[in-house]
Design a protein around this motif. Sequence first.
Motif, PDB file in Angstrom:
ATOM      1  N   ARG A   6       0.949  -1.215   0.033  1.00 54.50           N
ATOM      2  CA  ARG A   6      -0.148   0.051   0.213  1.00 54.50           C
ATOM      3  C   ARG A   6       0.881   1.212   0.030  1.00 54.50           C
ATOM      4  O   ARG A   6       0.625   2.327  -0.724  1.00 54.50           O
ATOM      5  CB  ARG A   6      -0.908   0.032   1.365  1.00 54.50           C
ATOM      6  CG  ARG A   6      -2.035  -1.150   1.146  1.00 54.50           C
ATOM      7  CD  ARG A   6      -2.683  -0.932  -0.094  1.00 54.50           C
ATOM      8  NE  ARG A   6      -4.050  -1.988  -0.078  1.00 54.50           N
ATOM      9  CZ  ARG A   6      -5.200  -1.720   0.472  1.00 54.50           C
ATOM     10  NH1 ARG A   6      -5.444  -0.602   0.930  1.00 54.50           N
ATOM     11  NH2 ARG A   6      -6.135  -2.710   0.165  1.00 54.50           N
ATOM     12  N   ASP A  71     -13.655   1.697 -11.508  1.00 57.41           N
ATOM     13  CA  ASP A  71     -12.632   1.580 -10.493  1.00 57.41           C
ATOM     14  C   ASP A  71     -11.612   2.654 -10.344  1.00 57.41           C
ATOM     15  O   ASP A  71     -11.126   3.101 -11.729  1.00 57.41           O
ATOM     16  CB  ASP A  71     -11.742   0.162 -10.818  1.00 57.41           C
ATOM     17  CG  ASP A  71     -10.722  -0.142  -9.906  1.00 57.41           C
ATOM     18  OD1 ASP A  71     -10.201   0.765  -9.174  1.00 57.41           O
ATOM     19  OD2 ASP A  71     -10.820  -1.324  -9.650  1.00 57.41           O
ATOM     20  N   ARG A  72     -11.442   3.232  -9.314  1.00 60.02           N
ATOM     21  CA  ARG A  72     -10.210   4.557  -9.476  1.00 60.02           C
ATOM     22  C   ARG A  72      -8.882   4.019  -9.832  1.00 60.02           C
ATOM     23  O   ARG A  72      -8.031   4.930 -10.431  1.00 60.02           O
ATOM     24  CB  ARG A  72     -10.277   5.307  -8.100  1.00 60.02           C
ATOM     25  CG  ARG A  72     -11.516   6.090  -7.808  1.00 60.02           C
ATOM     26  CD  ARG A  72     -12.615   6.045  -8.485  1.00 60.02           C
ATOM     27  NE  ARG A  72     -13.518   7.301  -8.239  1.00 60.02           N
ATOM     28  CZ  ARG A  72     -14.654   7.414  -8.832  1.00 60.02           C
ATOM     29  NH1 ARG A  72     -14.956   6.710  -9.861  1.00 60.02           N
ATOM     30  NH2 ARG A  72     -15.470   8.381  -8.460  1.00 60.02           N
ATOM     31  N   ARG A  73      -8.525   2.937  -9.630  1.00 56.31           N
ATOM     32  CA  ARG A  73      -7.519   2.480 -10.116  1.00 56.31           C
ATOM     33  C   ARG A  73      -7.125   2.586 -11.738  1.00 56.31           C
ATOM     34  O   ARG A  73      -6.239   2.915 -12.256  1.00 56.31           O
ATOM     35  CB  ARG A  73      -7.026   0.949  -9.841  1.00 56.31           C
ATOM     36  CG  ARG A  73      -5.830   0.232 -10.363  1.00 56.31           C
ATOM     37  CD  ARG A  73      -6.009  -1.213 -10.396  1.00 56.31           C
ATOM     38  NE  ARG A  73      -4.922  -2.121 -10.631  1.00 56.31           N
ATOM     39  CZ  ARG A  73      -4.957  -3.125 -11.119  1.00 56.31           C
ATOM     40  NH1 ARG A  73      -5.994  -3.752 -11.260  1.00 56.31           N
ATOM     41  NH2 ARG A  73      -3.766  -3.777 -11.492  1.00 56.31           N
ATOM     42  N   ILE A 120      -7.123  10.001  -1.403  1.00 54.44           N
ATOM     43  CA  ILE A 120      -7.090   8.799  -1.503  1.00 54.44           C
ATOM     44  C   ILE A 120      -6.189   8.000  -0.251  1.00 54.44           C
ATOM     45  O   ILE A 120      -6.442   6.879  -0.025  1.00 54.44           O
ATOM     46  CB  ILE A 120      -6.331   8.297  -2.820  1.00 54.44           C
ATOM     47  CG1 ILE A 120      -6.814   6.860  -3.338  1.00 54.44           C
ATOM     48  CG2 ILE A 120      -4.712   8.316  -2.576  1.00 54.44           C
ATOM     49  CD1 ILE A 120      -6.490   6.508  -4.756  1.00 54.44           C
ATOM     50  N   ARG A 123      -7.796   5.440   2.231  1.00 52.28           N
ATOM     51  CA  ARG A 123      -8.101   4.182   1.578  1.00 52.28           C
ATOM     52  C   ARG A 123      -6.938   3.231   1.317  1.00 52.28           C
ATOM     53  O   ARG A 123      -7.198   2.093   1.203  1.00 52.28           O
ATOM     54  CB  ARG A 123      -8.987   4.324   0.230  1.00 52.28           C
ATOM     55  CG  ARG A 123     -10.315   5.103   0.412  1.00 52.28           C
ATOM     56  CD  ARG A 123     -11.119   4.854  -0.614  1.00 52.28           C
ATOM     57  NE  ARG A 123     -11.585   3.589  -0.778  1.00 52.28           N
ATOM     58  CZ  ARG A 123     -12.137   3.026  -1.870  1.00 52.28           C
ATOM     59  NH1 ARG A 123     -12.934   3.909  -2.622  1.00 52.28           N
ATOM     60  NH2 ARG A 123     -12.541   1.735  -1.929  1.00 52.28           N
ATOM     61  N   LEU A 124      -5.860   3.949   1.398  1.00 49.79           N
ATOM     62  CA  LEU A 124      -4.587   3.050   1.243  1.00 49.79           C
ATOM     63  C   LEU A 124      -3.895   2.600   2.668  1.00 49.79           C
ATOM     64  O   LEU A 124      -3.224   1.645   2.978  1.00 49.79           O
ATOM     65  CB  LEU A 124      -3.591   3.963   0.327  1.00 49.79           C
ATOM     66  CG  LEU A 124      -4.087   4.071  -1.104  1.00 49.79           C
ATOM     67  CD1 LEU A 124      -3.104   4.739  -1.798  1.00 49.79           C
ATOM     68  CD2 LEU A 124      -4.393   2.916  -1.868  1.00 49.79           C
ATOM     69  N   LEU A 183      -1.482   0.095  -7.335  1.00 47.31           N
ATOM     70  CA  LEU A 183      -2.932   0.274  -6.480  1.00 47.31           C
ATOM     71  C   LEU A 183      -3.728  -0.976  -6.584  1.00 47.31           C
ATOM     72  O   LEU A 183      -3.850  -1.602  -7.538  1.00 47.31           O
ATOM     73  CB  LEU A 183      -3.443   1.299  -7.352  1.00 47.31           C
ATOM     74  CG  LEU A 183      -3.062   2.667  -7.385  1.00 47.31           C
ATOM     75  CD1 LEU A 183      -3.916   3.742  -8.121  1.00 47.31           C
ATOM     76  CD2 LEU A 183      -3.271   3.316  -6.034  1.00 47.31           C
ATOM     77  N   LEU A 186      -9.992   0.128  -6.359  1.00 49.88           N
ATOM     78  CA  LEU A 186     -10.646   1.100  -5.593  1.00 49.88           C
ATOM     79  C   LEU A 186     -12.163   1.416  -6.242  1.00 49.88           C
ATOM     80  O   LEU A 186     -12.321   2.901  -6.668  1.00 49.88           O
ATOM     81  CB  LEU A 186      -9.915   2.440  -5.421  1.00 49.88           C
ATOM     82  CG  LEU A 186      -8.476   2.054  -4.938  1.00 49.88           C
ATOM     83  CD1 LEU A 186      -7.441   3.122  -5.207  1.00 49.88           C
ATOM     84  CD2 LEU A 186      -8.664   1.922  -3.325  1.00 49.88           C
ATOM     85  N   ARG A 189     -17.622   3.572  -3.085  1.00 50.24           N
ATOM     86  CA  ARG A 189     -18.619   3.039  -2.326  1.00 50.24           C
ATOM     87  C   ARG A 189     -19.960   3.900  -2.682  1.00 50.24           C
ATOM     88  O   ARG A 189     -20.904   3.453  -2.636  1.00 50.24           O
ATOM     89  CB  ARG A 189     -18.590   3.178  -0.760  1.00 50.24           C
ATOM     90  CG  ARG A 189     -17.125   2.420  -0.609  1.00 50.24           C
ATOM     91  CD  ARG A 189     -16.612   2.350   0.731  1.00 50.24           C
ATOM     92  NE  ARG A 189     -15.494   1.637   1.091  1.00 50.24           N
ATOM     93  CZ  ARG A 189     -14.837   1.819   2.006  1.00 50.24           C
ATOM     94  NH1 ARG A 189     -15.131   2.449   2.997  1.00 50.24           N
ATOM     95  NH2 ARG A 189     -13.471   0.952   2.124  1.00 50.24           N
ATOM     96  N   GLU A 326     -14.347  12.514  -0.972  1.00 50.79           N
ATOM     97  CA  GLU A 326     -14.101  12.636  -2.352  1.00 50.79           C
ATOM     98  C   GLU A 326     -15.004  13.806  -3.144  1.00 50.79           C
ATOM     99  O   GLU A 326     -14.094  14.467  -3.861  1.00 50.79           O
ATOM    100  CB  GLU A 326     -14.511  11.265  -3.072  1.00 50.79           C
ATOM    101  CG  GLU A 326     -14.291  11.130  -4.572  1.00 50.79           C
ATOM    102  CD  GLU A 326     -14.233   9.798  -5.192  1.00 50.79           C
ATOM    103  OE1 GLU A 326     -13.668   8.743  -4.735  1.00 50.79           O
ATOM    104  OE2 GLU A 326     -14.938   9.756  -6.126  1.00 50.79           O
ATOM    105  N   GLU A 389     -12.773   9.001   6.001  1.00 53.63           N
ATOM    106  CA  GLU A 389     -12.359   7.944   5.048  1.00 53.63           C
ATOM    107  C   GLU A 389     -13.328   8.326   3.654  1.00 53.63           C
ATOM    108  O   GLU A 389     -14.472   8.794   3.880  1.00 53.63           O
ATOM    109  CB  GLU A 389     -12.593   6.299   5.256  1.00 53.63           C
ATOM    110  CG  GLU A 389     -11.935   5.643   4.175  1.00 53.63           C
ATOM    111  CD  GLU A 389     -11.878   4.127   4.602  1.00 53.63           C
ATOM    112  OE1 GLU A 389     -12.358   3.203   3.770  1.00 53.63           O
ATOM    113  OE2 GLU A 389     -11.874   3.838   5.853  1.00 53.63           O
TER     114      GLU A 389
END
Length: 391
Positions: A6, A71-73, A120, A123-124, A183, A186, A189, A326, A389
């Motif tokens: 991470r 997906d944010r990745r 971010i 979340r990591l 990554l 991600l 949600r 976010e 978060e």
Amino acid sequence: MEQQARWWAVVAVMGGIFLLVTAEQLPIGLLSQIAREMGVSEGTAGLMVTVPGVVAAFAAPLLPVAVGRMDRRVMLTALMVAMTVGSVLSALASSFVALLAARVLIGVSIGGFWAIAGGIAPRLVPEQSVPKAMTVIFGGVTAASVLGVPLGTLLGDMSNWRWVFGGLGGVSLLVGGALWLTLPALAPREPVRLGVLFRQLANRGVRVAVLTTGCVVVGHFVAYTFISPILQNISGVEQRHVGTLLLLYGAAGIIGNVVAGMKAARNPYIAVLMIPVLLVVIVASFPLLGTNPHTGVGLLMLWGAVFGSISVSIQTWILRTAPNTEAATALMAFVFNLSIGLGALLGGRVVDTTSLSTTMWAAAALFLIGVVLVGRTPSRLVNKGRIRELP
């Protein structure tokens, strides 16, 4: 092993921020060279900073809305690929109009990446490590000043600005690969919607952060966009030394980022308040005290240290106060990048119609507004908040 992986992801995100900020601000150090080759005034050449800044501003809130649950990745990796294409097209541009068109694509990459990457960290890494992770990620902003912009200026002086933009594209592709490999998945949600973005402004903490950021960043780029002519014409610095001085300016910014990261973790209110207070003093006094190379360089170093602290300080404020981190981060990316573009545009008009000294006093006036905005906000609103978060 999982936690170590991470942290590599945190470093990769920092690399993306580093390249994006470098791309956005790179024309500042190469302004005179590009203006001469393209046959435009230095004020007009400042549009190379304005265009991606304005585009990034609108990309920041709109891209997360447009991609929904992507997906944010995937999103961050794709944006680095787009950054690669924009940089290569900039290097190949045959006219100033074509160069500005290529800068539009870079602006899209900047806005979308910053909107996601800025928040971010929670979340990591675990909550207790978030301040450290944020310092690393936003260290990319100051590292761009330390290495990216000055190194690009030096390379441009030794070769040509086109090689610098082309090289930036190649490195961007490598960082895109690193993001994909490090990554985790991600998926958001809760997808960001425009209504959620606008509702952030109902929160006083977010509202003050947005307005203060606007004033400080516009003020900074009103003056800093033209730092090369400022150093040459006000402080008497030779052009061949500007790249080296920007390197030192960035080094001061890294120190400011680290100090602010520690201070903001304990007291984000004071960390944010001191930024416009110190910038008023430094920038307003520059035309009066920075009239020789020694004092000019000294003030430039102080300027770099103070402005280098803004990203991590403001983002800590946001994580302490925003209902939806976010959405609030996307909103802040909008304001930050729009302010860069507006600052460069306003500064260009002032430079072309008045003087460099007037430009710096105009910047100081905007910093003063930031002092008032933060000063009228109760410190308990920020300092008693808890890091949230991403949704």
